[in-house]
Scaffold this motif. Structure first.
Motif, PDB file in Angstrom:
ATOM      1  N   LEU A 207       0.846  -1.188   0.000  1.00  0.00           N
ATOM      2  CA  LEU A 207       0.000   0.000   0.000  1.00  0.00           C
ATOM      3  C   LEU A 207       0.883   1.241   0.000  1.00  0.00           C
ATOM      4  O   LEU A 207       1.680   1.442   0.911  1.00  0.00           O
ATOM      5  N   VAL A 208       0.743   2.082  -1.046  1.00  0.00           N
ATOM      6  CA  VAL A 208       1.580   3.286  -1.109  1.00  0.00           C
ATOM      7  C   VAL A 208       0.788   4.562  -0.793  1.00  0.00           C
ATOM      8  O   VAL A 208       1.378   5.593  -0.475  1.00  0.00           O
ATOM      9  N   THR A 209      -0.522   4.482  -0.868  1.00  0.00           N
ATOM     10  CA  THR A 209      -1.368   5.596  -0.401  1.00  0.00           C
ATOM     11  C   THR A 209      -2.784   5.085  -0.254  1.00  0.00           C
ATOM     12  O   THR A 209      -3.185   4.114  -0.892  1.00  0.00           O
ATOM     13  N   GLY A 210      -3.553   5.732   0.629  1.00  0.00           N
ATOM     14  CA  GLY A 210      -4.938   5.326   0.857  1.00  0.00           C
ATOM     15  C   GLY A 210      -5.055   4.295   1.955  1.00  0.00           C
ATOM     16  O   GLY A 210      -4.284   4.305   2.925  1.00  0.00           O
ATOM     17  N   GLY A 211      -6.020   3.404   1.815  1.00  0.00           N
ATOM     18  CA  GLY A 211      -6.233   2.369   2.814  1.00  0.00           C
ATOM     19  C   GLY A 211      -7.686   2.239   3.196  1.00  0.00           C
ATOM     20  O   GLY A 211      -8.575   2.888   2.634  1.00  0.00           O
ATOM     21  N   VAL A 212      -7.950   1.409   4.205  1.00  0.00           N
ATOM     22  CA  VAL A 212      -9.331   1.107   4.592  1.00  0.00           C
ATOM     23  C   VAL A 212      -9.929   2.169   5.515  1.00  0.00           C
ATOM     24  O   VAL A 212     -11.154   2.234   5.666  1.00  0.00           O
TER      25      VAL A 212
END
Length: 483
Positions: free
Chosen positions: A342-347
Motif C-alpha cells: 500500500l503506497v497511499t490510501g487504505g481502509v
C-alpha cells in the motif's frame, strides 16, 4: 423529503397497480432524502402493452420526424442540465464539478441525430434490396454510475431506429430516471413510445427479460447480473445487448512519458470515485520502472478533494451506497492480506469525514495477477500496479482476465505501441490518453458483454435486417451495401 410517486406509462404519470415505495439514501449524509414508487410485473405488462401499441405507428415515422423528435429532446434536456447535476449529486454522490456526467448526454443525443441523418435504411446487394427495420419493443436497463448518460444513449438510439421503449433505471438512481422521463414528456414523445417502470431487478428486470412481447433487451451493469438477464432473455430468443464489467489494463511501455502516464492513469481510474466500467484499474509498468512512477501516482491520488458533492470545490464524492462502501474496503483489505504494498490510501475513512460512504483514493504496488484486486472489478478508487518483463509478458498479463471492456497503452514509438494496442483483447483501446468519440462503438470482449452501443453500430443493435427479392429496378436506385 422528495416524493416520486409515479411511473410513466403510455404518456401519463400513473401510480403502480400495487402502490409501494423505496427510500433513497443520500450517500454523503447517510440519510433518506427521497421516496420513489416501485412497480411490479403487472406494471411491466401495462408498459409493454403501451409500447407494443405505439410501435405500430411510431415504427412507420419518417427519418425527418424522428430527427425533429430528437431535436426537441435536446432542447428540453439542456434546459434541465442543472436539475440533473444537483439530483445525481444527492442520489449517487457524483460531484457537481463532474460536468461530463450531464453535458455528455447532450453530446450523445446529437451524435445519434447525426447518425440518423446519414444512415441508409435501404441498400442494394446485387439486384436485391436489404432493408433495416426497427426491431420492436425494447427493454432498457441502465446503471447508477452513469445514471443519465447511459439511459440517454439507450433511449435515443432506440427512438432513432423507430423502436418503442420500456426503461428501468437502477434503483440507486431512480430519481434521475424520473427526471429523464419528464424531459421526454416535455419533448412530446408520443404516448407509449417511452415508458418508465422503476423497480427491483428481481421483479421488474426479470419481468422485462422474460416478457414474450419484448423484442430486445439492452442491459448495462455487472457481469453477474448480465448473465441472469441473458439467460432469462434466451427463453424467448430476444435480441440481447449487454455492457458488463471491466478490469481494464493500462500498459505503460518503457519509452513512455512515465509522469504523464501515471498522472493520467490516476485521473482516469479515479474519475467518478472509480465507479466506471472502463476505469484503468490495472496499471502495468516495466519491472525496472515501478519505483519511478510511485511518487507521481501518490502525488496525483492525494490531490483529490473529498467532500460534499454539491460543493464545486469537491473533486471526489462518496461511493454510491453502504454495500458498495463495504465491498471496496473489503477489496482493499484483501490487497493488504495478500501481500500487496500500500503506497497511499487504505481502509480507514478519510480525515474529517466521519459520515458518508467516502473511500480514500488507494494505490497498491507489488500486485500479482492472482490477487483479488488484480482479478475482480473493485468499482472504487483503487489502483493495482503490476510489473512486467517485456511486451509479450505485458500483453499476457493484460489479457489474463475474464473481462475485455477497455484497454490503454502509453508509449513513445508509435509502431511499437500499435502492435501492443492490436494485441489487447478489449473493445475500446486508447493510446497516450487519446479521447474517445461518441460516434464510435462501445462494448466489450469476453465477459464484458455482447453487442455495441453508440454511433452506427449502436443504432444497428435496434434494427432487424430484411432481404427483399424481385424489385430489381427499385434496387438499382439504392446505394450498394458493400461499397
Amino acid at each position: 423529503m422528495r416524493q416520486y410517486p409515479h411511473l410513466y406509462i403510455d404518456g401519463r404519470w400513473t401510480e403502480p397497480i400495487e402502490p409501494r415505495e423505496r427510500e433513497l439514501v443520500d450517500p454523503t449524509h447517510e440519510e433518506v432524502f427521497a421516496q420513489v414508487a416501485l412497480g411490479g410485473a403487472a406494471d411491466v405488462d401495462r408498459a409493454v402493452a403501451a409500447a407494443r401499441h405505439a410501435f405500430e405507428s411510431f415504427s412507420t415515422t419518417s427519418v425527418e420526424e424522428r430527427i425533429a423528435l430528437i431535436d426537441r429532446v435536446i432542447d428540453v434536456y439542456e434546459s434541465h442540465i442543472g436539475d440533473f447535476s444537483e439530483l445525481i449529486a444527492r442520489e449517487v454522490g457524483i460531484p457537481v464539478s463532474n460536468r461530463a456526467q450531464v453535458t455528455g448526454p447532450a453530446e450523445h443525443l446529437r451524435a445519434a441525430r447525426d447518425v440518423l441523418r446519414e444512415y441508409p435504411f435501404e441498400s442494394r446487394v446485387g439486384s436485391a434490396i436489404v432493408r433495416r427495420e426497427p426491431i420492436g419493443v425494447c427493454a432498457l436497463i441502465s446503471p447508477w454510475n452513469w445514471p443519465v448518460q447511459t439511459g440517454v444513449i439507450k433511449v435515443v438510439y432506440a427512438l432513432a431506429a423507430g423502436c418503442t421503449v420500456v426503461a428501468k433505471p437502477s434503483l440507486n438512481s431512480a430519481a434521475s430516471g424520473v427526471l429523464l422521463a419528464q424531459v421526454l414528456h416535455e419533448a412530446e414523445v408520443p404516448p407509449g413510445v417511452f415508458n418508465l417502470v422503476n423497480g427491483t431487478g428481481r421483479e421488474v428486470g426479470d419481468a422485462l427479460s422474460h416478457h414474450p412481447s419484448v423484442d430486445m433487451i439492452s442491459f448495462t451493469g455487472s457481469t453477474a447480473a448480465g448473465k441472469q438477464v441473458g439467460a432469462a432473455a434466451a427463453g424467448t430468443v430476444k435480441r440481447t445487448c449487454l455492457e458488463l464489467g471491466g478490469k481494464s489494463a493500462n500498459i505503460v511501455l518503457p519509452d513512455a512519458d512515465l509522469e504523464r502516464a501515471a498522472r493520467w492513469n490516476i485521473q482516469r481510474c479515479f474519475f467518478n470515485a472509480g465507479q466506471s466500467c472502463h476505469a484503468p484499474s490495472r496499471m502495468l509498468v516495466h519491472e525496472s520502472q515501478v519505483e519511478q512512477v510511485v511518487p507521481f501516482l501518490v502525488d496525483e491520488a492525494r490531490r483529490y478533494r473529498l467532500g460534499d458533492p454539491l460543493q464545486r470545490s469537491t473533486t471526489m464524492g462518496p461511493v454510491v451506497s453502504a454495500a458498495q462502501f463495504t465491498s471496496i474496503r473489503d477489496h482493499i483489505q484483501s490487497g493488504l492480506d495478500e501481500g500487496a504494498r500500500l503506497v497511499t490510501g487504505g481502509v480507514e475513512r478519510p480525515d474529517g469525514l466521519d459520515r458518508g460512504y467516502f473511500v480514500r483514493p488507494t494505490v497498491f504496488t507489488g500486485v500479482t495477477s492472482d490477487m483479488r484486486i488484480a482479478r475482480e472489478e473493485v468499482f472504487g478508487p483503487v489502483l493495482a500496479v503490476l510489473s512486467y518483463r517485456d511486451e509479450d509478458d505485458a500483453l499476457r498479463i493484460a489479457n489474463d482476465s475474464p473481462y475485455g471492456l477497455g484497454g490503454y497503452v502509453f508509449g513513445g514509438r508509435r509502431t511499437n505501441a500499435h502492435r501492443v494496442v492490436n494485441g489487447l483483447r478489449a473493445g475500446r483501446i486508447s493510446y497516450n490518453g487519446a479521447a474517445t468519440d461518441s460516434h464510435t462503438p462501445m462494448g466489450g470482449y469476453k465477459q464484458s458483454g455482447i453487442g455495441r452501443s453508440m454511433g452506427r453500430f449502436g443504432l444497428e443493435e435496434y434494427l432487424e435486417v430484411k432481404s427483399v427479392y424481385g424489385f430489381e429496378d427499385e434496387a438499382q436506385a439504392l446505394p450498394t451495401l458493400f461499397g
